[in-house]
Design a protein around this motif. Structure first.
Motif, short mmCIF file in Angstrom:
data_model
loop_
_atom_site.label_atom_id
_atom_site.label_comp_id
_atom_site.label_asym_id
_atom_site.label_seq_id
_atom_site.Cartn_x
_atom_site.Cartn_y
_atom_site.Cartn_z
N ASP A 1 0.82 -1.22 0.00
CA ASP A 1 0.00 0.00 0.00
C ASP A 1 0.85 1.26 0.00
N ALA B 1 0.85 4.12 -2.88
CA ALA B 1 0.53 5.50 -2.52
C ALA B 1 1.58 6.47 -3.06
N GLU C 1 1.03 6.75 -6.76
CA GLU C 1 -0.21 7.48 -7.01
C GLU C 1 -0.01 8.99 -6.95
#
Length: 274
Positions: free
Chosen positions: A9, A13, A16
């Motif tokens: 994750d 992130a 992103e």
């Protein structure tokens, strides 16, 4: 040890943040992979060419450490940390979680537990039965996950992987470098023996290294594989195949002569000390 669930994750992130500045997820992930590969080869020119696409205002009007080139470097560090923690194919996990795999092309990576199981039940050839080092082959290697599992069990072996997806081949080359394996990774179709590009990764006490083969070296690699198969196929008599079938029924290991052409060529060409 079995590979645990890989939590990526934090990596996603970071990527992103770059994507939201006007880039597609595919281009961000592809460029990240290529930046790492070029950095490890110290190839400055193609590395800087990629970064030219991240010099827009949205990318550069950020505080130090938050510019897009900085975030690519941050993601590289996060990848290294997570691999050290899990001893798993973290790069492939990011690829899957980031939505890069394709249903249209039937592209799905083998789950880590399945790779562990397959490596555990695979027959192991005793060193006394071979003339040289053992070889681990995956003719549709994806991110190289099966090779990495094999590398944990037999780090002294030579690993050969091939995939027709350019991005997958680059991920496999990176992974074999990260995990310090002696390997050849080929971009091309193993069914048609198509070699478009190839990388060699080399083990050392200081960590793995990677280099891309030039056109002549790639052609030599292809010739050595296909040549080994052709020479060996001529030596295989029908009785040998029948004997292999009988041994298979009895639960014994099957000789290399019963493998498919591409598998046989790869195994025989590299079943020697480099």
């Amino acid at each position: 040890m079995a590979s645990p669930h890989v939590d990526v994750d934090d990596l996603i992130a970071t990527l992103e943040q770059i994507r939201k500045r006007g880039h597609s997820a595919h281009s961000v992930f592809r460029d990240w992979v290529e930046l790492m590969l070029y950095a490890l080869q110290r190839r400055d020119e193609p590395y800087l060419e990629i970064l030219e696409d991240y010099r827009e205002r949205a990318d550069l009007d950020q505080p130090e450490g938050q510019r897009s080139p900085d975030l690519f470097a941050t993601a590289f560090g996060q990848l290294q940390e997570r691999m050290a923690e899990t001893d798993a194919d973290v790069l492939g996990a990011v690829y899957e979680e980031y939505g890069m795999s394709s249903d249209a092309f039937g592209q799905h990576f083998t789950p880590h537990p399945v790779c562990e199981m397959m490596a555990g039940i695979s027959g192991i050839v005793d060193d006394s039965e071979t003339d040289g080092r053992q070889t681990v082959l995956d003719p549709a290697c994806g991110s190289g996950r099966m090779l990495l599992v094999g590398g944990r069990r037999h780090p002294e072996a030579l690993f050969v992987g091939q995939d027709k997806d350019p991005l997958c081949a680059k991920m496999a080359a990176l992974n074999c470098c990260f995990f310090n394996l002696d390997a050849y990774i080929v971009q091309g179709d193993s069914l048609t023996i198509d070699y478009q590009r190839a990388w060699q990764t080399t083990h050392s006490p200081m960590g793995g290294s990677v280099r891309e083969l030039d056109e002549d070296e790639t052609e030599d690699l292809r010739d050595s594989l296909t040549g080994a198969f052709e020479n060996t196929a001529e030596e295989v008599a029908p009785d040998d195949a029948g004997q292999d079938s009988e041994r298979q029924k009895e639960g014994e290991s099957v000789s290399v002569s019963t493998l498919s052409g591409g598998e046989q060529a790869s195994l025989l060409a590299f079943d020697r000390d480099q």
